[in-house]
Motif scaffolding. Structure first.
Motif, short mmCIF file in Angstrom:
data_model
loop_
_atom_site.label_atom_id
_atom_site.label_comp_id
_atom_site.label_asym_id
_atom_site.label_seq_id
_atom_site.Cartn_x
_atom_site.Cartn_y
_atom_site.Cartn_z
N GLU A 83 -3.98 8.94 1.71
CA GLU A 83 -4.47 9.04 3.48
C GLU A 83 -5.23 7.21 3.50
N HIS A 84 -5.97 6.98 2.50
CA HIS A 84 -6.75 5.54 2.14
C HIS A 84 -5.55 4.79 2.16
N THR A 95 4.77 -1.78 2.66
CA THR A 95 4.40 -0.36 2.11
C THR A 95 5.00 0.18 0.91
N ARG A 110 -3.26 4.87 4.21
CA ARG A 110 -2.14 4.63 5.96
C ARG A 110 -3.63 3.71 6.00
N ARG A 111 -3.90 4.26 5.97
CA ARG A 111 -5.94 3.77 6.38
C ARG A 111 -6.27 2.14 5.95
N THR A 134 0.97 -1.26 0.54
CA THR A 134 0.03 -0.02 -0.29
C THR A 134 0.94 1.15 0.11
N THR A 188 -6.80 -7.28 6.07
CA THR A 188 -6.53 -9.27 6.79
C THR A 188 -5.41 -9.46 6.53
N LEU A 237 -3.57 -0.05 6.62
CA LEU A 237 -3.01 -1.23 6.93
C LEU A 237 -3.94 -1.27 8.02
N ARG A 238 -4.67 -0.73 8.21
CA ARG A 238 -6.13 -0.97 9.44
C ARG A 238 -7.02 -1.87 9.62
N VAL A 239 -7.76 -2.08 7.91
CA VAL A 239 -8.10 -3.00 7.98
C VAL A 239 -8.07 -3.79 7.17
#
Length: 520
Positions: A267-268, A282, A270-271, A262, A277, A273-275
């Motif tokens: 910004e999306h 990076t 980076r986001r 990613t 699975t 990375l949180r969602v």
């Protein structure tokens, strides 16, 4: 005896027949009549017009009609069975009752036929995706450039490669026509089977949000998948940007890919990375902390040179043959994605440096003129801004932009594109793109409305020329030494859709003709 039909270039030359009992067991479909279980299928298609002898015809509900309405045509072309839902089965039953001569065709009835197409197509074509190194690229901008750069890099490095995307499909260096950014699942698995037959080792493909929502990549698990960015687009299909992001993010699950990559400059990204699975890596082209980084970037009129810092700290020399900082990002993504998929990133970087550009992506048109002329596919706000930002440093004089907006698509982006053009260009020529079924003047008015929000003194000179051919000629006539003319919106496309009819039209050809007039 008649000559056997020639195998289409999008179908494998041979497949192992699959009995309908096997199809029914795989899909959970009810076979009617049960005695048809010994019938064998050798292919599958969603289109009655593309049926080959031995196919299962998948008759799905559509926006205007149910695919089952075309069963007679499919059977006449050689379909050996029909996969459909309960509503489709009723349509076929009515056809049986209405045709005096009868219409005998086995039915495979399943509640959600689209949901089983991917795994069925993979099975019919002998799981070809497993024989390839497959990488996917998703994002609002840059999918085509990234996948084409990767394909070119692999080819130049001696790897037999394929690519699937907006500009079309290439298999081992040969262009194969396709109509969707990501083909429907039956077509996609057939293409993979052709690639395997032709010795392709690795394939890069664009994966759109539509494809993920509609199951076009079902039955495929990529070796690696990359996320480039997310901006305003496809809001005629998605409820909102949140829904759009969720569709993109669904690629980064174990059902779709083994690992992800990613862009942390977005910004999306980076986001994600949180969602996500799956294991994620990076990349960054701006100096942000990342596993893969582009450093020492030097912008040039013909492209950019830079170094790639790998996760191990190794530095790879790189060059992208297309101008613009965003193309450094695209090239970095291609190199990093190759590395994440187990390919040699150094060979890919060397190959990209030796390759050409990408059709319709900041494509320079040289007619001997004393100004820069380019064609670009930018047809959404972020892409228009990125193209103009890339071209401004190369422009000593005025930046002249030709742009329109497509009909029957997201209406909200039209004034936004007008505002960006009026703010960042020096001359803005508003024209028609693909009006489709809408009134062209109404679309132009929406684009023009966006120009009015730019303050006097900061606003470009705005000209409205409805005829796209004449608009391109007007822009060229306005250009002088040191200027840049960019014709944006259609890029590689070779047709203009007006009132439901596609007319031959290529911005690149039209720009060449206009430049010839200047030279005379």
């Amino acid at each position: 005896m008649p000559e056997p039909a020639e195998t289409p270039p999008t179908r494998p030359r041979s497949t192992s027949p699959v009995p309908l009992t096997e199809v029914a067991a795989l899909t959970g479909a009810r076979l009617r009549p049960p005695s048809a279980g010994a019938v064998e299928a050798t292919g599958i298609t969603l289109s009655s017009r593309r049926v080959c002898p031995g196919d299962v015809y998948a008759a799905l509900p559509g926006a205007r009609a149910h695919g089952a309405a075309y069963v007679a045509e499919a059977v006449a072309a050689g379909a050996v069975a029909v996969l459909t839902d309960a509503a489709g089965a009723e349509v076929v039953d009515r056809a049986l009752d209405e045709r005096a001569e009868g219409l005998e065709v086995p039915l495979l009835v399943v509640e959600e036929p689209r949901s089983v197409l991917g795994r069925l197509a993979a099975h019919v074509y002998a799981e070809p995706a497993r024989a390839l190194t497959l990488v996917a690229v998703t994002g609002t901008q840059g999918k085509t450039t990234t996948t084409r750069l990767l394909e070119g890099g692999l080819t130049a490095a001696g790897v037999t490669a394929g690519v699937v995307g907006t500009v079309g499909t290439r298999i081992a260096g040969e262009d194969v026509r396709s109509t969707l950014t990501t083909p429907e699942a039956p077509d996609l698995h057939a293409l993979f089977a052709v690639m395997v037959e032709r010795g392709v080792e690795a394939c890069a493909m664009e994966v759109s949000s539509h494809a993920l929502v509609m199951g076009r990549v079902d039955g495929v698990v990529f070796d690696a998948a990359a996320f480039l960015n997310l901006g305003r687009d496809h809001l005629d299909f998605h409820r909102d940007v949140e829904d759009y992001f969720a569709a993109k993010a669904s690629l980064f699950t174990p059902e779709r890919t083994q690992r992800g990559l990613t862009n942390v400059d977005d910004e999306h990204g980076r986001r994600l990375l949180r969602v996500a699975t799956v294991p994620m890596s990076t990349f960054s082209a701006t100096g942000a902390e990342a596993d893969w980084r582009a450093v020492d970037v030097v912008a040039e009129p013909e492209g950019s040179t830079f170094s790639v810092v790998t996760p191990t700290g190794e530095r790879l020399p790189a060059r992208v043959p297309i101008t613009g900082s965003f193309n450094v990002t695209n090239a970095l993504c291609a190199i990093a994605l190759a590395g994440e998929a187990g390919l040699d990133p150094r060979r890919v970087a060397d190959g990209i440096a030796a390759s050409g550009g990408v059709p319709g992506r900041l494509e320079r048109i040289d007619g001997g003129q004393d100004f820069l002329a380019v064609v670009d596919y930018a047809h959404k706000p972020d892409a228009v801004q990125a193209a103009l930002d890339a071209l401004r440093p190369l422009t000593a004089g005025r930046l002249v932009l030709v742009i329109g907006a497509g009909g029957d698509r997201d209406r909200g982006k039209r004034p936004v594109m007008g505002e960006i053009g009026a703010r960042l260009a020096d001359v803005l020529v508003v024209t028609d793109d693909n009006p489709r079924t809408e009134d062209p003047a109404t679309i132009r008015a929406a684009v023009l409305a966006g120009t009015s929000v730019v303050a006097d003194g900061e606003r470009a000179e705005v000209v409205e020329v409805g005829d796209r051919r004449e608009a391109i000629r007007r822009a060229v006539a306005l250009a002088g030494p040191g200027d840049t003319v960019v014709v944006a919106g259609k890029g590689h496309e070779t047709g203009q859709e007006v009132d439901g009819e596609v007319h031959p039209f290529d911005d690149r050809d039209e720009l060449r003709v206009a430049l010839e007039g200047v030279r005379r």
